[in-house]
Design an enzyme around this catalytic site. Sequence first.
Site, mmCIF file in Angstrom:
data_model
loop_
_atom_site.group_PDB
_atom_site.id
_atom_site.type_symbol
_atom_site.label_atom_id
_atom_site.label_comp_id
_atom_site.label_asym_id
_atom_site.label_seq_id
_atom_site.Cartn_x
_atom_site.Cartn_y
_atom_site.Cartn_z
ATOM 1 N N CYS A 180 0.846 -1.208 0.000
ATOM 2 C CA CYS A 180 0.000 0.000 0.000
ATOM 3 C C CYS A 180 0.870 1.244 0.000
ATOM 4 O O CYS A 180 1.715 1.422 -0.855
ATOM 5 C CB CYS A 180 -0.932 0.057 1.212
ATOM 6 S SG CYS A 180 -1.718 -1.432 1.668
ATOM 7 N N ARG A 223 -8.646 8.942 -6.641
ATOM 8 C CA ARG A 223 -8.331 7.762 -5.837
ATOM 9 C C ARG A 223 -8.958 6.536 -6.494
ATOM 10 O O ARG A 223 -10.100 6.593 -6.944
ATOM 11 C CB ARG A 223 -8.888 7.969 -4.422
ATOM 12 C CG ARG A 223 -8.545 6.915 -3.435
ATOM 13 C CD ARG A 223 -8.766 7.393 -2.010
ATOM 14 N NE ARG A 223 -7.602 8.064 -1.479
ATOM 15 C CZ ARG A 223 -6.595 7.428 -0.863
ATOM 16 N NH1 ARG A 223 -6.626 6.141 -0.692
ATOM 17 N NH2 ARG A 223 -5.560 8.096 -0.414
ATOM 18 N N HIS A 278 -3.511 -4.622 -0.702
ATOM 19 C CA HIS A 278 -3.658 -5.166 0.638
ATOM 20 C C HIS A 278 -4.783 -6.179 0.543
ATOM 21 O O HIS A 278 -5.009 -6.741 -0.524
ATOM 22 C CB HIS A 278 -3.902 -4.057 1.665
ATOM 23 C CG HIS A 278 -5.141 -3.266 1.457
ATOM 24 N ND1 HIS A 278 -5.211 -2.175 0.628
ATOM 25 C CD2 HIS A 278 -6.376 -3.413 1.954
ATOM 26 C CE1 HIS A 278 -6.431 -1.685 0.643
ATOM 27 N NE2 HIS A 278 -7.178 -2.426 1.436
#
Lengths: 245, 451
Positions: free
Chosen positions: A97, A130, A195
């Site tokens: 991450c 994002r 993740h």
Amino acid sequence: MSDAKKLTICHLFPDLLDLYGDRGNILSFIKRLEWRGMDAELTEIKKDDKISLANADIVILGGGSDREQRAVCEYLSAVKTDFWSYVDDGGVMLALCGGYPMLGSYLYIAGEKLGGLGIVDMYTEQGEKRVIGNVVLESDFANGKNTVVGFENHGTKTYIKNAQPFGKVINGFGNNGEDETEGVVYKNVLGTYLHGPILPKNPHITDELIKRALIRKYGQAELEPLYDTLEDEAHSYAVNRFSKK
Amino acid sequence: MNRFRLILAVMACKLAIWGSKMLGKHGSSMPGHLAFKIYPGVLKDLSAQIKREIIVVCGTNGKTTTNNLLYSFLNSSGYKVVCNRVGANMFYGVCCAFAAEANIFGKLNRDFACLEVDEASTVKVFAHIKPDKMLITNLFRDQLDRYGEIEQTAGYLKRALEQSPDTELIINADDPLVAQFGLDRERKCHYIGVDEGAVNEKDESYFCVLCGEKLDYEYRHYSQLGKYSCPSCVFKRPELDFKVKDVSQDGGLKFNLLYDGKTVPFDVNYRGFYNIYNISLSYAAATLAVGEISDYLKILAQYKPQIGRMEEFSLLKTTVLNMAKNPAGFNQALTTVLKDTKTKDILLAVNDYESDGQDISWLWDVDFELLNDSGVLNIITTGIRADELALRLKYAGVKEEKITKTSNLKVAVNLLQNGGAEVCYALANYTAVFSLYDIFKNAEKEVGANE
């Protein structure tokens, strides 16, 4: 005194970088060593601790919120030559991450440009938006399965130039949404945005990292297969459901 | 005010509520959305008619319970109250709550409004409503992919409060992430906390919101809640205006609430330490608004918890359903379940629909290791992510022969009822709780019919 083989897992700043279930990755290493009769020792380097990689066999650098990520980036940059020697010596490192972009020459955290550890010839730019979602990769990093499943949540784009990617994106955004790559592999360093946590559902990746660490420490490694039904089912479920775009 | 459009909006909303009830829906945001589309001033105009106070409840866990208790305290004291009791806590849910209570002339004859508001919706809600008071229960990590990080959630609340400088705060002082909202000296703030406790052995670090230094704790209740102080700056748990003391968790919950020189004793058949906060916050808000609540114990005893808040069902065996949708909530639920000394079969259900959060990595931050307890016999994992749950349990050290998984909730409930334990528990995240509730309600009817 046991003569069992032992690996020391060094978790960097679990107190600061504690997002996204990294505990699952640590557990994956520890349990899979223990189930094979080996020992696992967990060293946690926390805020204000001296950073030492001298006894580490596997180093984990995870993800945290922007503020913590920035603090860690500063702590680590101060000792980046230690990381260079560790990596040159074949040390195993997993950067996940927010920890992943720190491997490169520079990165952005919350719009601010910062210098990275310079371990891999790669860089990270601020993205437009994002990206959040499940990811499936095709990867030949480990023997056995050639798929990897995980979850990504990042606002940055990473460019790995000529370095080897961790995998090819089947579904998801990956490094930058442009070249279909995800993550990076350099010597025994594995960097990835994924993740999930990544290791429990991808036990072949865990085992490959364990194998590399054992070879470095003991010159050889033979991992006996484990009874991985639950792991395989969780993996297949995610591959089947999230491979479709 | 546009009276004509207001009336139209109210009527459309009422009609839509009636329609979705006919379809058997658990409450949705659609009627409120419709009302707002017809008249964007609907919330502003209706909320302006509240005679006494508008009180908003926020926080990651415990919003619904706290808000509904507050409603009960005020309603039982003889006041008429608007309340979004179905848990429709986003902007349109709030619109709907007001429109549903207004008459067809757009008139609202209500003394109070108690509104639970989703943190991410506060900025939008506060643009239309200026609450008199705001309660904040706690801030935990929740549904990462929807809300991003906890700082972002705190940011929403800060921006909402900036729009409403006269809103008084009633907040959980034990939570350093919540206490930061009281740092604004211009704003009146009432602090509530548990003024005793033991050192919590679990080694976890929490950091000062002002300077980033690691906080010292004199004692810690759970997660970051406790009596904290920063070694390098002025930040510490504020002086408490409402102090909880003499806590006992044997059987139900007992404690005293001390304020203004008074000591109010509580003795309720609730489970879970977190309910101390839910009860004290709602009681404090009610007593600040209307003075003494004379029959508060009766009100608490009569309070029907919302769906899946440690709710008991009489199935083949007593089965308790509880919602748990983030690590802090899940850990509290597990701790509460394990306080039960009977043998237990446990069902765990996790979905990953949009309202649950698609990112289920939080499962790995839950202390499922607690389930390695001799009182826990079988564990059934179910819901869409049954596979991931089972895997999590394996890595928590739970023996595989104890774990059964099935993605089918009905099959899972059957297995649960036919296990060997004395009592059954079902812990489920958001959408799974509603599905399980329906299954349990139907099963309860069948059991009743067979008796």
